[in-house]
Scaffold this motif. Structure first.
Motif, PDB file in Angstrom:
ATOM      1  N   HIS A  57       0.843  -1.201   0.000  1.00  0.00           N
ATOM      2  CA  HIS A  57       0.000   0.000   0.000  1.00  0.00           C
ATOM      3  C   HIS A  57       0.882   1.255   0.000  1.00  0.00           C
ATOM      4  O   HIS A  57       0.615   2.215  -0.728  1.00  0.00           O
ATOM      5  N   ARG A  58       1.933   1.237   0.806  1.00  0.00           N
ATOM      6  CA  ARG A  58       2.847   2.381   0.873  1.00  0.00           C
ATOM      7  C   ARG A  58       3.595   2.573  -0.448  1.00  0.00           C
ATOM      8  O   ARG A  58       3.850   3.712  -0.846  1.00  0.00           O
ATOM      9  N   ARG A  60       2.376   1.859  -3.446  1.00  0.00           N
ATOM     10  CA  ARG A  60       1.399   2.450  -4.377  1.00  0.00           C
ATOM     11  C   ARG A  60       1.204   3.940  -4.121  1.00  0.00           C
ATOM     12  O   ARG A  60       0.943   4.700  -5.042  1.00  0.00           O
ATOM     13  N   ASN A  61       1.356   4.360  -2.878  1.00  0.00           N
ATOM     14  CA  ASN A  61       1.153   5.763  -2.530  1.00  0.00           C
ATOM     15  C   ASN A  61       2.431   6.589  -2.562  1.00  0.00           C
ATOM     16  O   ASN A  61       2.407   7.772  -2.253  1.00  0.00           O
ATOM     17  N   SER A  62       3.541   5.957  -2.917  1.00  0.00           N
ATOM     18  CA  SER A  62       4.824   6.655  -2.942  1.00  0.00           C
ATOM     19  C   SER A  62       5.074   7.242  -4.326  1.00  0.00           C
ATOM     20  O   SER A  62       4.848   6.600  -5.346  1.00  0.00           O
ATOM     21  N   SER A  63       5.557   8.474  -4.348  1.00  0.00           N
ATOM     22  CA  SER A  63       5.880   9.105  -5.635  1.00  0.00           C
ATOM     23  C   SER A  63       7.389   9.236  -5.830  1.00  0.00           C
ATOM     24  O   SER A  63       7.862   9.410  -6.947  1.00  0.00           O
TER      25      SER A  63
END
Length: 192
Positions: A57-58, A60-63
């Motif tokens: 999840h982290r 997927r949310n990391s740019s």
């Protein structure tokens, strides 16, 4: 005579089975802990899967690519020696990402993880080629020599184990010994 020997053996076994050694209590305790651990396997698997899901999840949310890489590294280590297919997948994902990040540390970490995964899979020649094409001086500068020595020790152990030719087996064991010694030399006093 035959009956006498069998009777003596039977009596010896029966008399010894009632005797408890000082270690038997420790052994029983260790076996009880092992039984409880095995009974809780499902719970431990759930914890591991929850940690992996959280990390995914982290990711997927990391740019940020570097942050994403280190999160994938955590996932790789969660799967390592637990699920070889997922380990391979994350090693490949890490390598793809490492090629697109201008960070030598990340690149060498990814290369060594791929080599480790190859070794675990019995792909010794592929691991050897990958490691041999890595710049030793840059591994040293990045602090990767202990991992490099560990992988080479494991790799030559695999070569030796797989070799039916005794002269090659001995050659591989000698190489393994060299890398094992180098690994021990770079460990601190509290590492062993």
């Amino acid at each position: 005579m035959k009956h006498l020997i069998i009777s003596a053996l039977f009596l010896g076994i029966v008399s010894c089975s009632g005797h408890k050694s000082p270690l038997s209590g420790k052994i029983d305790s260790a076996l009880d802990r092992l039984d409880r651990t095995l009974e809780d396997t499902e719970m431990y698997e759930c914890y591991k899967i929850d940690r992996i899901n959280n990390l995914q999840h982290r990711v997927r949310n990391s740019s940020d690519r570097e942050s994403m890489y280190w999160l994938m590294d955590d996932i790789y280590h969660e799967y390592n020696r637990y699920d070889l297919d997922c380990t391979a997948r994350y090693a490949s994902l890490k390598m793809s990402l490492a090629k697109n990040v201008d960070n030598e540390q990340i690149f060498h970490d990814a290369v060594l993880d791929i080599a480790d995964m190859y070794i675990m899979s019995g792909m010794y020649h592929e691991a050897f080629e990958l490691i041999e094409n890595t710049d030793y001086d840059r591994l040293e500068a990045g602090g990767f020599l202990p991992r490099y020595y560990h992988l080479m020790n494991t790799l030559y152990g695999g070569f030796a184990h797989a070799s039916d030719d005794m002269s090659l087996h001995n050659k591989y064991e000698n190489q393994r010994s060299v890398f094992r010694s180098k690994l021990y030399d770079c460990l601190g006093e509290d590492d062993i």
